[in-house]
Design an enzyme around this catalytic site. Structure first.
Site: not given
Length: 324
Positions: A14, A30, A36, A100-101, A197, A273, A276, A280
């Site tokens: 991502m 995103l 998504l 992707r982003y 996730h 890593d 998240e 998080e």
């Protein structure tokens, strides 16, 4: 496909902001992805929505990235993984990234392969569990860019590997490393909490295989241990939609209420890593666990570029190439 001629190894992921300045445009990319997030009003409002929500969330998200060093480590870890797997596969294999982003995007990856004279490639999703929201979107993005930039490229796609035995072995090894942090007198009683996730529940209701893939991975890992307590939760939920359940935070509350001696949390859908895990889980969830009354909170190490994980991916690529 064989490795007798130059071959590109492309890892899809991502991506993440490489500076605090990049946070808002990263979030825009995103939220602009209709694979998504699909607004009921259709594609017409997607970009205005992405601009609004990324502007509103940027300040808070910047604070989270500032807490882990001011950027996402995802690109660095994915590059190490790509280089490690390519090295295992041989001198003819050259590593590439397609995020992707954020950078490097698929377009940049394909231009580099074309300039390098790469005419065949293996495309490996770094999401072990397939969902159209992540792997599906990344594959679609790569295929569209390839058609425009390098139409002669022949490539094989590895879209999921949730039950690959060597991957399960590597993940089980990280679980053992995590359990070793607990005293031997309570170690066997410590529950393992797998955290994946979350997706909006409608994805699963519409037939997306993500939940089945995650559950298969959990069963595969736990088959490598003697019988012991474990749970599965889902994290990173936001927005007014119905999400997959249970929330990982709710599971932590349940374990505290059951007087568990502690918990080992295992990030199940992340292979390196990033925000998240580092923010998080390591900060937000740890604080939540302490407030809930759990005596001990530990996280299993991420797979990152651990040698057994790199070898697992190399064997996976070899096996899938032989089938292609």
């Amino acid at each position: 496909m064989n490795l007798d001629k130059p071959t590109g190894l492309v890892l899809l992921n991502m991506g993440g902001p490489d500076s605090l300045r990049a946070v808002r445009p990263f979030l825009y990319n995103l939220f602009a992805d209709r694979d998504l997030i699909q607004l009921p009003a259709g594609a017409l409002l997607q970009k205005p929505f992405a601009f609004l929500i990324s502007s509103l969330r940027a300040s808070k998200v910047k604070l989270n990235y500032a807490a882990i060093g001011g950027k996402s480590p995802l690109r660095e870890w994915t590059l190490k993984q790509a280089e490690g797997v390519a090295s295992e596969l041989g001198a003819q294999v050259k590593p590439y990234l397609a995020m992707r982003y954020w950078n490097p995007r698929a377009e940049e990856c394909l231009r580099r392969m074309k300039q390098d004279g790469i005419e065949q490639a293996v495309i490996l999703s770094m999401y072990p569990h397939y969902t159209r929201a992540t792997t599906g979107s990344s594959i679609k993005d790569f295929a569209a860019a390839a058609a425009r930039i390098h139409p002669g490229l022949k490539y094989t796609i590895i879209r999921d590997w949730f039950d690959w035995p060597d991957y399960l072995d590597a993940l089980a090894s990280r679980v053992r490393e995590g359990l070793d942090k607990f005293h031997e007198l309570v170690r066997d009683e410590v529950p393992i909490l797998f955290s994946a996730h979350a997706l909006p529940q409608k994805f699963i209701d519409e037939g997306d295989p993500y939940l089945e893939h995650v559950q298969s991975t959990v069963r595969g890992v736990m088959a490598r241990f003697e019988e012991r307590p474990w749970r599965l939760g889902f994290q990173s939920r936001s927005g007014p939609v119905q999400w997959m359940e249970p929330d990982t935070l709710e599971v932590l509350d349940q374990l505290a209420a059951e007087k568990a001696p502690g918990v080992l949390i295992v990030p199940i859908s992340f292979v390196s890593d990033h925000i998240e895990t580092l923010q998080e889980i390591d900060f937000e969830m740890r604080m939540h666990a302490e407030k809930s009354g759990l005596p001990r909170f530990e996280r299993a190490p991420s797979l990152n570029d651990k040698p057994d994980f790199i070898r697992a991916l190399a064997k996976l690529v070899t096996a899938r190439m032989e089938q292609a």
